[in-house]
Design a protein around this motif. Structure first.
Motif, PDB file in Angstrom:
ATOM      1  N   GLN A 103      17.853  -7.577  -1.396  1.00 12.76           N
ATOM      2  CA  GLN A 103      18.300  -6.738  -0.297  1.00 12.76           C
ATOM      3  C   GLN A 103      19.459  -7.402   0.444  1.00 12.76           C
ATOM      4  O   GLN A 103      19.430  -8.599   0.715  1.00 12.76           O
ATOM      5  CB  GLN A 103      17.133  -6.464   0.672  1.00 12.76           C
ATOM      6  CG  GLN A 103      17.528  -5.558   1.821  1.00 12.76           C
ATOM      7  CD  GLN A 103      16.319  -4.916   2.463  1.00 12.76           C
ATOM      8  OE1 GLN A 103      15.425  -4.421   1.789  1.00 12.76           O
ATOM      9  NE2 GLN A 103      16.273  -4.908   3.801  1.00 12.76           N
TER      10      GLN A 103
ATOM     11  N   HIS B  45      12.688  -7.692  -0.181  1.00 12.02           N
ATOM     12  CA  HIS B  45      12.574  -7.938   1.260  1.00 12.02           C
ATOM     13  C   HIS B  45      11.158  -7.682   1.756  1.00 12.02           C
ATOM     14  O   HIS B  45      10.615  -8.456   2.549  1.00 12.02           O
ATOM     15  CB  HIS B  45      13.556  -7.052   2.010  1.00 12.02           C
ATOM     16  CG  HIS B  45      13.472  -7.149   3.498  1.00 12.02           C
ATOM     17  ND1 HIS B  45      13.791  -8.302   4.184  1.00 12.02           N
ATOM     18  CD2 HIS B  45      13.092  -6.233   4.442  1.00 12.02           C
ATOM     19  CE1 HIS B  45      13.619  -8.092   5.482  1.00 12.02           C
ATOM     20  NE2 HIS B  45      13.190  -6.860   5.663  1.00 12.02           N
TER      21      HIS B  45
ATOM     22  N   VAL C  38       7.325  -5.202   0.577  1.00 18.99           N
ATOM     23  CA  VAL C  38       6.631  -4.206  -0.230  1.00 18.99           C
ATOM     24  C   VAL C  38       5.573  -3.557   0.664  1.00 18.99           C
ATOM     25  O   VAL C  38       4.754  -4.262   1.240  1.00 18.99           O
ATOM     26  CB  VAL C  38       5.974  -4.846  -1.467  1.00 18.99           C
ATOM     27  CG1 VAL C  38       5.140  -3.818  -2.227  1.00 18.99           C
ATOM     28  CG2 VAL C  38       7.029  -5.451  -2.392  1.00 18.99           C
TER      29      VAL C  38
ATOM     30  N   TYR D 224       8.272   0.394  -4.711  1.00 25.60           N
ATOM     31  CA  TYR D 224       9.270  -0.581  -5.170  1.00 25.60           C
ATOM     32  C   TYR D 224      10.656   0.045  -5.303  1.00 25.60           C
ATOM     33  O   TYR D 224      11.507  -0.454  -6.052  1.00 25.60           O
ATOM     34  CB  TYR D 224       8.840  -1.166  -6.514  1.00 25.60           C
ATOM     35  CG  TYR D 224       7.483  -1.833  -6.474  1.00 25.60           C
ATOM     36  CD1 TYR D 224       7.307  -3.089  -5.905  1.00 25.60           C
ATOM     37  CD2 TYR D 224       6.362  -1.181  -6.997  1.00 25.60           C
ATOM     38  CE1 TYR D 224       6.057  -3.691  -5.850  1.00 25.60           C
ATOM     39  CE2 TYR D 224       5.104  -1.774  -6.951  1.00 25.60           C
ATOM     40  CZ  TYR D 224       4.955  -3.028  -6.375  1.00 25.60           C
ATOM     41  OH  TYR D 224       3.719  -3.614  -6.322  1.00 25.60           O
TER      42      TYR D 224
ATOM     43  N   SER E  26       8.912  -1.155  -0.099  1.00 25.10           N
ATOM     44  CA  SER E  26      10.304  -1.382   0.292  1.00 25.10           C
ATOM     45  C   SER E  26      10.785  -0.406   1.354  1.00 25.10           C
ATOM     46  O   SER E  26      11.664  -0.734   2.148  1.00 25.10           O
ATOM     47  CB  SER E  26      11.213  -1.280  -0.938  1.00 25.10           C
ATOM     48  OG  SER E  26      11.116   0.003  -1.535  1.00 25.10           O
TER      49      SER E  26
ATOM     50  N   ARG F 256      18.264  -1.304   0.398  1.00 21.67           N
ATOM     51  CA  ARG F 256      16.820  -1.551   0.491  1.00 21.67           C
ATOM     52  C   ARG F 256      16.314  -2.029  -0.857  1.00 21.67           C
ATOM     53  O   ARG F 256      16.715  -1.524  -1.894  1.00 21.67           O
ATOM     54  CB  ARG F 256      16.064  -0.287   0.908  1.00 21.67           C
ATOM     55  CG  ARG F 256      16.286   0.116   2.346  1.00 21.67           C
ATOM     56  CD  ARG F 256      15.285   1.145   2.782  1.00 21.67           C
ATOM     57  NE  ARG F 256      15.533   1.610   4.135  1.00 21.67           N
ATOM     58  CZ  ARG F 256      14.765   2.464   4.795  1.00 21.67           C
ATOM     59  NH1 ARG F 256      13.697   2.967   4.202  1.00 21.67           N
ATOM     60  NH2 ARG F 256      15.057   2.835   6.017  1.00 21.67           N
ATOM     61  N   SER F 257      15.410  -3.018  -0.807  1.00 22.12           N
ATOM     62  CA  SER F 257      14.878  -3.602  -2.033  1.00 22.12           C
ATOM     63  C   SER F 257      13.490  -4.166  -1.758  1.00 22.12           C
ATOM     64  O   SER F 257      13.218  -4.671  -0.661  1.00 22.12           O
ATOM     65  CB  SER F 257      15.810  -4.719  -2.515  1.00 22.12           C
ATOM     66  OG  SER F 257      15.191  -5.492  -3.528  1.00 22.12           O
ATOM     67  N   PRO F 258      12.612  -4.126  -2.757  1.00 22.43           N
ATOM     68  CA  PRO F 258      11.300  -4.752  -2.587  1.00 22.43           C
ATOM     69  C   PRO F 258      11.363  -6.273  -2.544  1.00 22.43           C
ATOM     70  O   PRO F 258      10.330  -6.919  -2.346  1.00 22.43           O
ATOM     71  CB  PRO F 258      10.518  -4.257  -3.813  1.00 22.43           C
ATOM     72  CG  PRO F 258      11.554  -3.936  -4.829  1.00 22.43           C
ATOM     73  CD  PRO F 258      12.732  -3.417  -4.032  1.00 22.43           C
TER      74      PRO F 258
END
Length: 234
Positions: free
Chosen positions: A227, A32, A34, A46, A36, A28-30
């Protein structure tokens, strides 16, 4: 600032070192979306989730027939017990240890009941969501970094301890709100997870590639991992 940093992540925040060795999948990452994790609760706006993978991208050996219907021991997973390091120089301000590392869940049949119990865990508060964790105040700055879901008994520091970037903090576990051993890491403006607001977290330098076999590695600096990508140190 790296051109690879998406515009949805604002300027500022924290830039630190990668908190692990080896290859990890950015689950998972911001980059992709926000927030996240789908919520601003507990300053996760984030936050990033990382799962250790082997050379062919597996987080654990192939599933057995039993694993299609039942939870699995956390020790089966590559990430479990791997050392985790402070991404920043600073002071440890909060530590929680002693929460159990519970069984892991991969198949949908085991994930569904776990997902339905999520509201209950949120109501239980900080022991049920982050589990074992360490919060570090960044030196000479207003920000904090939290490393979450640590292995029980692995935390090496106490509040007030000074740490340098690269010092071992603990080991990857499966405590708290976690379906398989992984590192949840986030930056924020307070050490109080109930009141803090999330701030962006980027890493000084790392290699990144697609999870497809044979994909080329690309160097990133002062960037947030994308992501779905696999990342590693230099």
């Amino acid at each position: 600032m790296s051109r690879n940093t998406p515009v949805l992540i604002p300027e500022g925040g924290v830039i630190g070192k990668l908190p692990f060795d080896g290859q990890w999948l950015t689950e998972r990452s911001p980059t992709h979306r926000v927030p996240s994790h789908g919520t601003h609760l507990f300053a996760t706006t984030y936050a990033l989730d990382f799962v250790a993978v082997d050379d062919v991208g597996r987080t654990a050996p192939a599933r057995s027939l039993r694993a299609l219907f039942a939870p699995e021991p956390p020790e089966l997973f590559r990430a479990f017990g791997l050392p985790l390091y402070s991404p920043v120089t600073g002071t440890v301000v909060s530590v929680h240890d002693g929460e159990p590392d519970h069984e892991a869940r991969r198949p949908a049949l085991t994930l569904l009941p776990y997902g339905l119990s999520q509201p209950q865990r949120i109501r239980q508060g900080l022991t049920a969501i982050p589990g074992n964790h360490v919060i570090i105040q960044v030196a000479e700055g207003p920000h904090y970094v939290g490393l979450v879901h640590l292995q029980r008994g692995s935390v090496r520091h106490s509040p007030g301890d000074r740490v340098s970037a690269g010092d071992q903090i603990g080991r990857c576990g499966n405590s708290g709100n976690s379906t398989q051993p992984h590192l949840h890491i986030q930056a924020m403006d307070s050490s109080d997870l109930n009141a803090a607001k999330g701030v962006p977290l980027r890493f000084e330098e790392f290699r990144q590639c697609s999870p497809q076999r044979g994909a080329p590695w690309v160097l990133h600096r002062q960037s947030c991992p994308e992501q779905g990508s696999v990342i590693a140190g230099l």
